[in-house]
Design an enzyme around this catalytic site. Structure first.
Site, short mmCIF file in Angstrom:
data_model
loop_
_atom_site.label_atom_id
_atom_site.label_comp_id
_atom_site.label_asym_id
_atom_site.label_seq_id
_atom_site.Cartn_x
_atom_site.Cartn_y
_atom_site.Cartn_z
N GLY A 77 0.51 -0.77 -0.05
CA GLY A 77 -0.04 0.10 -0.23
C GLY A 77 0.79 1.00 0.27
CE LYS A 78 4.87 4.98 -0.65
NZ LYS A 78 6.44 4.13 -0.47
CB SER A 79 -1.80 7.25 1.98
OG SER A 79 -0.22 6.77 2.48
#
Ligand code: NAD
Length: 417
Positions: free
Chosen positions: A104-106
């Site tokens: 994931g990443k933001s």
């Protein structure tokens, strides 16, 4: 020609791997497309009354092997495309390094340098409240990335506990926290040290004596500065470094501790008295044995790949090399340690933080560093061996290994919902 982005690079490498592994198109699609992409606008109000409107992104690329794991990038240019590419990379990285997480990443689309510490805290808390439904130990666990640090992770933890009306969060919602708040010793240094541990393994294979080697780095933030200190500790000379403010060069070797102090005091590398000032692009052509890109993505391009003299490139940054540049580096026989292996030390120690918090125990720095060293060396050997057996590059071997593990995970779970 528009510069190639991280998503394009990640997609290119995935498609090549899917072909090599002969994945059926249905399975390839299942692995490639993200589980969930969320774009959210936040409207923090700063202490001076100024109202901001900031775009934020959370991408859960895969949860096949566990909850999505990946850092928060804060930059004025971060986009959904970039976050999607980085999230995909995290899926391969967690699978390869062998931790029970997905990818994931933001992203928070604002320049952190334009905010003072109070303002940054207001923005981080606003992001946390806006993304609260997507952050949890079972869903997505953020950590620091470019533009964010352990102080920010402390605010995220506090904001979640505060919103729930409890003193501590139920489980690990975020890693890379200050140690006093349940963070793990050695997490801040883990990525930079892991980069060096793989570079040492590469030197060993190529017959390079680390004590005789010269190193250049692009980027002198968390990853770059720690890697510089660590590699100097092993006897190498750091002869060049850049950050966004400028660069410095000293063929006799920079005093890395003094450079770190200078950066802390002045805010950047520029005008460091222990070396001569250089332009940002000069870093690529420096006559070093090891080059560590530790800034943003797509920095090594067809435009500068030919000027690189290093024998080893240790990818501290995520996706620092474009596919066209990768081909040039291969033709030049430069040994590239791919990002999903080279900079996986951070997520490995994040996993130790996650287990420490879940089990309410405390690990010592010796335990953390020994486990990090062992895992980085072990995985390097695995990837190197496959690369030798199949006569392929380290990147191809690492990608084949990572995606095979995701396929195995999907197969074990079963294909039906
Ligand atoms: P950071 O924000 O602490 O540091 C980034 C550094 O890059 C700063 O010194 C900045 O000035 C410099 N920089 C930016 N643009 C530059 C340019 N054009 N030329 C030279 N320097 C430039 O970020 P970080 O956490 O050190 O992350 C660096 C890279 O490592 C990123 O690609 C990130 O995704 C990757 N990474 C970080 C971690 C981690 O644990 N922090 C883990 C894995 C990968």
């Amino acid at each position: 020609m528009a510069p190639i982005g991280i998503l394009e690079t990640a997609t290119y490498h995935f498609e090549q791997t899917a072909k090599r592994l002969n994945l059926k198109s249905g399975l390839a699609d299942r692995i490639y497309w993200p589980k969930e992409k969320i774009e959210c606008s936040i409207n923090p109000i700063l202490s001076n009354g100024k109202e901001l409107n900031i775009k934020t992104f959370v991408v859960r690329h895969s949860d096949t092997l566990g909850p999505a794991k990946g850092g928060i990038r804060m930059s004025s240019s971060v986009s959904m495309e970039e976050v999607s590419g980085l999230a995909m990379e995290m899926t391969w990285k967690t699978a390869l390094i062998g931790v029970p997480f997905g990818g994931g990443k933001s992203g928070i689309c604002i320049d952190p340098a334009a905010l003072n510490q109070d303002e940054k805290e207001i923005v981080i808390r606003s992001f946390t409240r806006g993304s609260m439904r997507h952050i949890s130990p079972e869903l997505y666990i953020p950590a620091p990335d470019m533009g964010t640090n352990e102080t920010d992770m402390g605010h995220i933890r506090d904001c979640i506990a505060y919103s729930e009306g409890i003193a501590i969060t139920k489980g690990c919602f975020v890693t890379g926290k200050p140690v006093i708040l349940g963070g793990i010793v050695g997490r801040r240094e883990a990525t930079g040290k892991g980069v060096v541990f793989t570079a040492l393994a590469a030197c060993d294979k190529l017959g390079i004596d680390i004590k005789e080697s010269r190193v250049a780095l692009q980027g002198f933030g968390n990853v770059g500065s720690v890697a510089a200190l660590e590699i100097e500790k092993h006897g190498a000379k750091v002869i060049g470094a850049t950050d966004i403010s400028g660069g410095t060069y000293n063929p006799e070797g920079l005093d890395v501790r003094a450079l770190t102090d200078h950066v802390r005091e002045t805010g950047g590398i520029k005008k460091f008295s222990g070396g001569q000032d250089i332009q940002l692009d000069d870093i690529f052509g420096i006559d070093a044995d090891i080059f560590i890109p530790a800034a943003g993505g797509s920095q090594i391009t067809e435009g500068n790949a030919n000027s690189i003299k290093a024998r080893i490139i240790a990818e501290g940054a995520n996706a620092p090399v474009t596919p066209a540049a990768d081909r040039i580096l291969n033709e030049k026989n430069i040994f590239v340690i791919p990002d999903i292996l080279c900079n996986a030390g951070g997520v490995f120690v994040s996993y130790l933080e996650y287990t420490q918090e879940t089990q309410r125990e405390q690990m010592t720095i010796a335990e953390v560093e020994n486990r990090l060293f062992d895992r980085m060396q072990e995985r390097f050997q695995d990837v190197y061996q496959l690369a030798q057996e199949k006569n392929m590059t380290m990147r191809h071997a690492a990608m084949d290994m990572a995606i095979s593990k995701v396929v195995e995970g999907i197969t074990c779970r079963g294909y039906r919902p």
